[in-house]
Design an enzyme around this catalytic site. Sequence first.
Site, PDB file in Angstrom:
ATOM      1  N   SER A 202       0.556  -1.080  -0.060  1.00 21.91           N
ATOM      2  CA  SER A 202      -0.051   0.041   0.115  1.00 21.91           C
ATOM      3  C   SER A 202       0.885   1.190   0.085  1.00 21.91           C
ATOM      4  O   SER A 202       0.392   2.251  -0.555  1.00 21.91           O
ATOM      5  CB  SER A 202      -0.847  -0.123   1.264  1.00 21.91           C
ATOM      6  N   HIS A 259       1.831   4.311   4.610  1.00 20.27           N
ATOM      7  CA  HIS A 259       0.951   5.065   3.543  1.00 20.27           C
ATOM      8  C   HIS A 259       1.514   6.479   3.315  1.00 20.27           C
ATOM      9  O   HIS A 259       1.332   6.909   2.240  1.00 20.27           O
ATOM     10  CB  HIS A 259      -0.441   4.980   4.161  1.00 20.27           C
TER      11      HIS A 259
END
Length: 281
Positions: A202, A259
């Site tokens: 991610s 992230h």
Amino acid sequence: MYRIMLFPHDKDTSELRRALWAHRIGHRFTEEAEGQVLWLANPQQQDALMQLLVRWQRGESIMPERRVRPSSGASLAALRQAPVTATALGISLLVFASMYLLGDIVVAMLTIVPIAVVNGGLAFGSLTEALASGQIWRLLSPAFLHFGWMHLIFNMMWLWYFGRQVESLQGSGRMLLILLLSGIGANLAQYATGTVLFGGMSGVDFALLGYVWLMSRRAPGNGFFVPQMLVVFMLGWMLFTMTDMAAAVGFGNVANEAHLGGLIVGLALGWYYSGRARRQR
């Protein structure tokens, strides 16, 4: 985005919009004072768009015919056009399968620092010592770890969506650069918080989001396109997982710093390369 045509406010363009998306022509309609404006994302698709417009204005059917199921050859051709993205996807799938077959030994081999069981508890090594002993892969390898089907599917979906776009427009070298820098940057950002057991692609996905978004905004002539609602959704999701509400509904164990670290790397690269593209015009 490139302005193509103006339509009256009362003109029904719904069929045209559906057909453009069905033909994979990146576009956007905006409501202006003088009417509805059609914008094109990739100037290389202008001829195809104009042909559809002419047919639509004549009242002809413009929806594509039902597609025959793609052959294995066509699928392999798509993978060959994005080799870095396909390789990263394949490694992630292989690691995920290996975790089910071999268990925790795979996880221990790929975490950012070595992990061992000592006296019934987990003992963590040092990143400095791991790198000094030649375990350089640990800087990137956590990106290929996924701890559930949904975790894997969503990360691979966005990797394929954004990665294939980067490779088709700017080549595999650029995609490899983004993958390496954002993967390592995301992992180090998460490790800096004191977390050791984490994984997932991610961070790279958010880097690709930031990169593609900035390229589409600052250098639209390069052909990049990302729907604005997708940007809002992904950034909104990142912010949501940072709140206490996420933990209350079962999304508390998220690598938020990875992230954010990946996004920052992607934005930095996007700013640099979009600026360079603008200077070369």
